[in-house]
Design a protein around this motif. Structure first.
Motif, PDB file in Angstrom:
ATOM      1  N   ARG A 227      29.932  82.251  94.263  1.00 26.57           N
ATOM      2  CA  ARG A 227      30.981  82.217  95.272  1.00 26.57           C
ATOM      3  C   ARG A 227      31.664  80.857  95.299  1.00 26.57           C
ATOM      4  O   ARG A 227      32.476  80.598  96.167  1.00 26.57           O
ATOM      5  N   HIS A 247      35.531  82.317  98.996  1.00 25.18           N
ATOM      6  CA  HIS A 247      35.412  83.738  98.688  1.00 25.18           C
ATOM      7  C   HIS A 247      34.035  84.218  99.114  1.00 25.18           C
ATOM      8  O   HIS A 247      33.102  83.426  99.221  1.00 25.18           O
ATOM      9  N   HIS A 248      33.936  85.516  99.334  1.00 26.93           N
ATOM     10  CA  HIS A 248      32.609  86.002  99.655  1.00 26.93           C
ATOM     11  C   HIS A 248      31.992  86.861  98.542  1.00 26.93           C
ATOM     12  O   HIS A 248      31.007  87.531  98.761  1.00 26.93           O
ATOM     13  N   LYS A 249      32.636  86.838  97.388  1.00 29.48           N
ATOM     14  CA  LYS A 249      32.007  87.430  96.198  1.00 29.48           C
ATOM     15  C   LYS A 249      32.295  86.502  95.017  1.00 29.48           C
ATOM     16  O   LYS A 249      33.021  85.510  95.180  1.00 29.48           O
ATOM     17  N   THR A 250      31.780  86.866  93.873  1.00 29.68           N
ATOM     18  CA  THR A 250      31.900  85.988  92.701  1.00 29.68           C
ATOM     19  C   THR A 250      33.366  85.682  92.390  1.00 29.68           C
ATOM     20  O   THR A 250      34.197  86.587  92.349  1.00 29.68           O
ATOM     21  N   SER A 267      38.902  86.642  92.941  1.00 33.85           N
ATOM     22  CA  SER A 267      37.487  86.940  93.084  1.00 33.85           C
ATOM     23  C   SER A 267      37.259  88.439  93.150  1.00 33.85           C
ATOM     24  O   SER A 267      38.193  89.230  93.310  1.00 33.85           O
ATOM     25  N   LEU A 268      36.000  88.810  93.015  1.00 36.42           N
ATOM     26  CA  LEU A 268      35.639  90.231  93.131  1.00 36.42           C
ATOM     27  C   LEU A 268      35.857  90.754  94.542  1.00 36.42           C
ATOM     28  O   LEU A 268      35.849  91.954  94.774  1.00 36.42           O
ATOM     29  N   ASP A 269      36.028  89.830  95.517  1.00 29.53           N
ATOM     30  CA  ASP A 269      36.257  90.287  96.900  1.00 29.53           C
ATOM     31  C   ASP A 269      37.710  90.706  97.121  1.00 29.53           C
ATOM     32  O   ASP A 269      38.132  90.900  98.255  1.00 29.53           O
ATOM     33  N   SER A 290      38.694  94.714  92.810  1.00 32.76           N
ATOM     34  CA  SER A 290      38.119  93.427  92.431  1.00 32.76           C
ATOM     35  C   SER A 290      38.914  92.813  91.300  1.00 32.76           C
ATOM     36  O   SER A 290      39.331  93.496  90.353  1.00 32.76           O
TER      37      SER A 290
END
Lengths: 528, 834
Positions: A227, A247-250, A267-269, A290
């Motif tokens: 993250r 971000h809250h995902k990778t 990001s994936l978020d 994503s």
């Protein structure tokens, strides 16, 4: 004698993020164009040369799109397995791409068939790139090696095995043809120098590195993974400058805008975030899926984002010129002569000048308010255009009527149609903190006035039902907020009184009584 | 005793307006005088002073259009020449009079309202006709009273003369009476108590058509009825017209009878065309509610007087051409009295939703600043926004106001607004509006008093005080300087009661109930708390200049405390009930108004000693909540100990029935008197270049005079004035050559011996009289026209001494007599010379 004072429309600032130049700049994009690809879009690269075509790597193909075309102008389809990391050479004439099977292919931008094939990697090659002299290609592979190839002879010049996990990120230096940076899933970022044939610098990112990026000055290095987005200062021997966690995902990709070198991360978020020079998030693009890859065209003309569901979303920049042509096509204003008519008259010395009284132009609702036609004024304020695009005007008229003590008269004696209008407006805006106070009184009065006849109209009844739901939800929310406030209060009570004072500065102002009034109205609705 | 309590005659209280003589003058009653204004310039020309009580009515003399009758509650009717301001005659009636009516047909008779019994509680009023005796004397007793009717309405607009004075109509409650002079009979017509919809039918005003047999009556429900055919008792008819939604306050027919004017609380002047039914014109938004309308005798101008102390002059084409504005009196002054540091004007609540700027120096209303910026709805019982608090910063660059609505009901709305001074427009411009500054009502606010940074502190009933600062928003980078909250403070959730900055604004004192907290505005640290238990703190003020280490506080439990801030200890305290504490910004003095046993006392003291500097018992009988020190333009050099505190600034205070009072010293009192006998410019002197030259010369002479030498000191030159006027009035082409005229003219400017000798005597007489008759003042002012420098007077005096040996015996005797008289006044005169 004073003239009529028009109703004052209060412009209350919206709470939340502040409007800055950066946000205005990044907001100035048209709505995205969606292009469907055959699989997840893993790499987007803009050609550095003038038309700025861009190569999109997805599934077993590489498509080259023109800046404004939605159909590919060229496509490379001779891949047996998934293609990866299609990137242009510095002159935009050659394109290199890795693939799942470990082959690296070199294409001429005009041809179809691969000019060269570099064989040697035993596993998938995810990242390939030209070094800045244009005669060598560097690649990073899942077989933990990083190899440099000679383009004219198609032979391997060197192979470096320093990483202990897949290499998934690569960035060649633009200033020095012998330098390149790689990032790997072994949590490290390494800077390699071809002259020594080994790494000269190693940085611990702490998470599998997904992307590395060099600033144009090449003093700063950006690495993303997990993250985190980390900025490293290469001139200080790889010291970490900042670590961003927005971000809250990778975080899968990062790129720089060409105007002002603003950092963008995807990001994936499903968010693309734009940072300013002090690494604060200034803008946010939302996407449907994503994000795997992203690129910005030179001069920030286009932001292209590739996603896991195979959709390429392309945002074009708005231009003032477009707007002007649009408006001029729509309506041609009166000519210049009309405006200066009679205004450029210069009186002679012996002329006696009789000045015309300045006419006061009033809005329609103001005219009606001036002649005390309260119901009509409310109707005018509730017209479609006003109530949708300028709700503050409608609310200002409601406040004015309330001040005059004639709001009840204005709301009384309405038929189903106009009552629906009012209720619709209430439904839309009653929980807006800017408007809720006057609108709650409106709700109260409507309920008082039409209590007897409400059941005769199913439309109105349905709307009231919805109003009750909305208010109930709002009351619940307020209650929860109050609970949170209570918790925070107990927390702060244990701190010093000085801190307590600081906290109160930020606490929302009229939360308490707002909540009480919301619940009282919803109780009213419940009764009916 | 040097201090004299003097009222400011700025209120045009009871209006009775008349425009007369080529529409040049507006007369209106004001307290115990009648003021004369010019309609063209809207300037106050002079006032007719002489009544000893409230003037209740005025009426033009129908026989002579340059004269006016005035009646007063002191029981006299006076006849004035209003152009020159001369009292012609006084008729003593002996009863308090409440209204006056005259008619052309009844020459030598005035009709008056008098109270029926001495017991005025009954409100029984009587209409009487008084024959004014023809006598050459100044004061005449008029005892020939004959009652026309008893039991009439106390409202003076409920009586009116009919066509050519044939009848008089008067109404009371629901009954209209018409008295015919020829038949000596009264017909009465009455309306039902309530009509449909519960409308109120009571009469409020009456007007009679000047040429037609028609009476217009206004009613409490806003209807206007036109009565006709009332000569026959049974067959009368009336038609009803309705536009006003509240009571009709006043009605007036234009002199030709073509139009009827009406006005009420709506502040709309309505012009009804007579005989065409419902056709009407409106003139809206004139100001306060209309109390009185009158038309000039040629019908060219109309005048309306308003409840907010204003007279509007309106052309017959229905355009406003002039506004005469006094100190606006609202229902209550909610803001403090303030002084605008720039214009030195007094600032307080004016028109609803406005702040008024009133120049005390010129006794003139300057302008109204619109704070609320909303259309004011003239409707009784409507809850409107009112300006409740206002404060200026020390340089006069910022103004903070608080407006409030819904004081009575539960949902209180209020706005905090900050205004900046715009140099270009010379007015205040709205800078910031703060909608929810606090969660509850703002109690008080004050600006910091330092020159460098401006900071506003507000305290509210929600137990918090907030500091507001002007700051640039870093993110938006806008260069406009808006105000935002800088700090929020509270003290044990107690309700704050007052706040004050120290003179150098290094300390902020906020009182929370019984506790005074001292904060440092730089770091927002609570420095110390001061407490002297019994009673909630009411007022707070820091000492100034040499006493700036003291903090004075008053409590509700009759305690005045003085704290020393260096030792943080109580310096002294005294038990006195203080309703208002006001400190002088230019000196150490602090004024405290104390209300005890139904009268207010004033104490002036310095914080460093508990002994009052000056005490004035029984200033007035009401409680005083508003007071202000107004800095003087130039400080006085008064050595008298009891009036020293007035040297730097003057104390103004407002009583509960809205009288603005002040203290003035004896010398100022003199000046005020002299300014009241201001020169009336003699219109008969043509404005020629020569006149202008002469006039300029004279002005220079007058400038040399020190203010203490007033008109009375100047010698008279009757012969000179004749020659000069002759010279000025004769056309140039018929004049003899200048060489011939010269000697005559120069000799006319010389002062004759007899004139000088007479002068001190005359003055002596006058000073022994002490009382200044207005007529004599008029003579004096004429004397002023021919004014001569007092230095010149002295020189002439010397020359008289030189020529004494040549004097005859009679003259010598005369001179001896003169020498015997007291010349001590001369000493003062010479001493005051530079």
């Amino acid at each position: 004698m004073a003239s009529f004072k028009p109703t004052k429309v209060q412009f209350l600032p919206k709470l939340g993020e502040k409007v800055t130049e950066d946000t205005l700049y990044w907001k100035n994009y048209k709505s995205p164009v969606q292009i469907k690809e055959f699989g997840a879009v893993t790499k987007i690269d803009f050609s550095p040369l003038a038309p700025h075509n861009y190569a999109v790597t997805a599934s077993t193909r590489i498509h080259v799109y023109g800046l404004h075309s939605q159909e590919p102008i060229r496509s490379f389809t001779r891949f047996r397995d998934t293609a990866y990391g299609g990137s242009f050479r510095g002159d935009g004439k050659l394109l290199v791409a890795g693939s799942e099977e470990g082959l690296i292919r070199l294409f001429d931008i005009c041809g179809r068939v691969a000019l060269r094939q570099f064989t040697g990697h035993s596993k998938a090659v995810h990242v390939t790139s030209f070094l800045s002299d244009g005669f060598r290609v560097v690649s990073g592979s899942d077989d933990l090696t990083c190899r440099v190839w000679d383009v004219p002879s198609a032979v391997e010049l060197s192979s470096i095995t320093e990483h202990t996990d897949y290499i998934r990120a690569l960035a060649p230096s633009k200033l020095n043809p012998d330098l390149f940076v790689t990032g790997s899933y072994d949590h490290t970022v390494k800077v390699f120098d071809m002259r020594s044939g080994s790494s000269v610098m190693t940085m611990q990112h702490g998470h599998p590195v997904e992307c590395v990026l060099l600033y144009p000055s090449e003093a700063l290095l950006v690495s993303t993974g997990g993250r985190y987005v980390k900025i490293w200062d290469l001139l200080k021997g790889g010291q970490e400058l900042v670590s961003l966690k927005n971000h809250h995902k990778t975080v899968t990709c990062a790129c720089l805008s060409s105007v002002g070198n603003k950092l963008l991360t995807g990001s994936l978020d499903r968010h693309v975030k734009v940072y300013n020079s002090s690494y604060k998030v200034v803008h946010n693009f939302d996407c449907d899926a994503s994000i795997l890859s992203m690129a910005v065209a030179p001069d920030d003309e286009v932001v292209a984002v590739g996603m896991t569901n195979g959709v390429l979303s392309v945002r074009h920049r708005k231009h003032k010129k477009d707007k002007e042509t649009l408006t001029s096509r729509r309506r041609r204003g009166p000519s210049y002569r009309v405006f200066v008519k009679g205004k450029n008259f210069v009186p002679r010395q012996d002329d006696f000048l009789v000045s015309k009284p300045v006419k006061q132009y009033l809005r329609k609702y103001d005219k009606q308010l001036k002649s005390f036609e309260v119901s009509k004024a409310l109707d005018t304020a509730l017209q479609m255009w006003t109530r949708t695009s300028k709700p503050e005007v409608t609310v200002a008229v409601i406040i004015e009527l309330n001040r005059r003590g004639t709001l009840k008269n204005a709301l009384a004696g309405r038929n189903e149609e106009s009552l629906t209008k009012i209720l619709n407006f209430l439904l839309k805006h009653i929980f807006d903190p800017r408007f809720s106070r006057p609108l709650l009184t409106v709700g109260d009065i409507v309920l008082d006035l039409y209590r007897q006849v409400l059941h005769q109209s199913p439309v109105v009844e349905r709307q009231l039902q919805r109003l009750m739901e909305v208010l109930g939800r709002e009351a619940e929310l307020q209650q929860e907020l109050l609970q949170v406030l209570g918790i925070l209060d107990t927390l702060f009570a244990s701190l010093t009184p000085r801190k307590e004072v600081l906290w109160e500065e930020h606490c929302p102002m009229s939360l308490n009584n707002h909540c009480v009034s919301v619940s009282s109205v919803s109780a009213d609705v419940c009764r009916i | 005793m040097n201090e004299v309590l003097s009222g400011m005659n700025v209120n045009l209280s009871y209006p009775a307006i008349t425009t007369e003589r080529v529409n040049r003058f507006v007369l209106c009653t004001s307290g115990d005088s009648v003021k004369v204004y010019s309609t063209r310039t809207e300037e106050w020309l002079h006032s007719l002073q002489g009544h000893t009580n409230q003037v209740t009515g005025i009426a033009l003399n129908p026989a002579n259009h340059l004269q006016v009758y005035s009646c007063s509650a002191d029981g006299t009717v006076k006849l004035w020449d209003f152009i020159d301001g001369i009292l012609i005659k006084t008729f003593i009636i002996g009863y308090p009079l409440f209204a006056i009516y005259v008619s052309e047909k009844h020459e030598g008779i005035v009709f008056l309202h008098i109270a029926m019994d001495t017991d005025s509680k009954k409100e029984g009023f009587q209409l009487v006709a008084v024959h004014l005796p023809k006598s050459a004397e100044q004061e005449v007793e008029a005892k020939e009273l004959s009652a026309v009717s008893s039991h009439i309405s106390p409202n003076p607009s409920c009586t009116a003369f009919g066509r050519e004075g044939q009848y008089i109509a008067f109404a009371r409650n629901l009954q209209l009476n018409v008295y015919f002079f020829r038949k000596q009979k009264t017909y009465s017509f009455s309306l039902k108590a309530t009509d449909k919809k519960g409308a109120k039918n009571a009469f409020t005003c009456i007007a009679c058509h000047p040429t037609d047999d028609c009476i217009a009556t206004g009613h409490e429900d806003g209807k206007i009825r036109l009565w006709r055919n009332f000569i026959h008792k049974k067959e009368y008819t009336y038609s009803t017209q309705h536009w006003h939604h509240n009571a009709v306050n006043t009605l007036c027919f234009t002199p030709e009878g073509t139009n009827l004017l009406s006005g009420g609380i709506e502040s709309v002047l309505v012009q009804w065309q007579y005989g065409t039914g419902n056709r009407k014109e409106f003139l809206p938004r004139l100001g306060g509610s209309i109390l009185h309308v009158s038309a000039s005798s040629d019908g060219q101008l109309f005048c309306t007087s308003h409840s907010d102390n204003k007279i509007t002059v309106i052309e017959s084409s229905f355009k406003v051409c002039g506004v005469i504005q006094g100190l606006v009196k609202g229902d209550a002054v909610l803001t403090d009295l303030m002084i605008d540091p720039r214009s030195k004007a007094l600032v307080l609540n004016g028109k609803p939703g406005h702040l008024q700027f009133y120049s005390l120096l010129r006794d003139k209303h300057l302008y109204n600043l619109d704070i609320v910026q909303q259309e004011y709805i003239y409707e009784a019982g409507l809850d409107q926004f009112e300006v409740v608090k206002a404060a200026f910063d020390i340089k006069g660059y910022w103004l903070a106001t608080v407006e409030e609505r819904g004081q009575k009901s539960a949902d209180l709305e209020f706005f905090l607004k900050l205004w900046s001074y715009d140099e270009r427009t010379q007015s205040f411009v709205l800078n910031t509006t703060i909608t929810a500054a606090h969660t509850d009502r703002i109690i008080s606010m004050c600006f910091s008093s330092s020159e460098e940074t401006t900071m506003l502190v507000t305290i509210a009933e929600d137990g918090q005080f907030k500091a507001w600062c002007q700051g640039v928003d870093a993110d938006t980078k806008q260069d406009q300087n808006f105000w935002s909250c800088d700090f929020v403070g509270s003290y044990h959730n107690l309700k704050p009661t007052n706040c004050s900055f120290s003179a150098d604004s290094s300390l902020l004192a906020v009182s929370f109930q019984e506790v005074i907290t001292i904060w440092s505005p730089d770091t927002w640290e609570l420095l110390t708390t001061l407490c002297q238990p019994p009673g909630v703190i009411r007022d707070l003020c820091f000492g100034r200049l040499s006493c700036s280490k003291y903090l004075i506080s008053t409590t509700t439990r009759n305690l005045l405390c003085c704290w020393n801030l260096l030792t943080c200890a109580l310096e002294w305290s005294t038990s006195v009930e203080v309703s208002k504490l006001q400190s002088d910004p230019l000196s150490e003095n602090v004024a405290a108004f104390s209300y005890q046993s139904k009268h207010t006392d004033l104490f002036v003291f310095k914080p460093n000693e508990p002994r009052p500097l000056f005490t004035h018992k029984n200033v007035c009988s009401e409680k005083i909540h508003r007071a202000v020190f107004v800095p003087r333009e130039e400080p006085l050099n008064n050595c008298d100990e009891s009036s020293q505190w007035l040297n730097r600034s003057q104390l103004y205070f407002l009583t509960q029935n809205m009288d603005l009072l002040t203290f003035s010293t004896a010398t100022e009192e003199d000046r005020m008197l002299s300014s009241s006998t201001r020169l009336v410019i003699d219109d008969s002197v043509a404005v020629t270049p020569f006149y202008l030259l002469l006039g300029k010369h004279r002005q220079q002479q007058q400038k040399l005079n020190t203010p203490s030498h007033q008109a009375a000191d100047r010698p008279q030159q009757p012969q000179g004035s004749v020659t000069i006027t002759e010279l000025l009035h004769t056309p140039a082409h018929v004049l003899p050559p200048a060489s011939v005229l010269c000697s005559m003219f120069v000799s006319s400017l010389l002062i004759s011996n007899t004139g000088v000798l007479q002068d001190p005597l005359r003055k002596e007489m006058e000073s022994s009289e002490q009382e200044m008759n207005s007529e004599k003042e008029e003579e004096d002012s004429e004397g002023e026209m021919e004014a001569c420098d007092s230095q010149q007077e002295l020189r002439v005096q010397g020359s008289v001494d030189e020529v004494t040996p040549k004097l005859s015996k009679a003259q010598e005797r005369e001179l001896k007599r003169v020498r015997k008289t007291d010349f001590s006044w001369m000493a003062g005169l010479i001493a005051s010379k530079p």
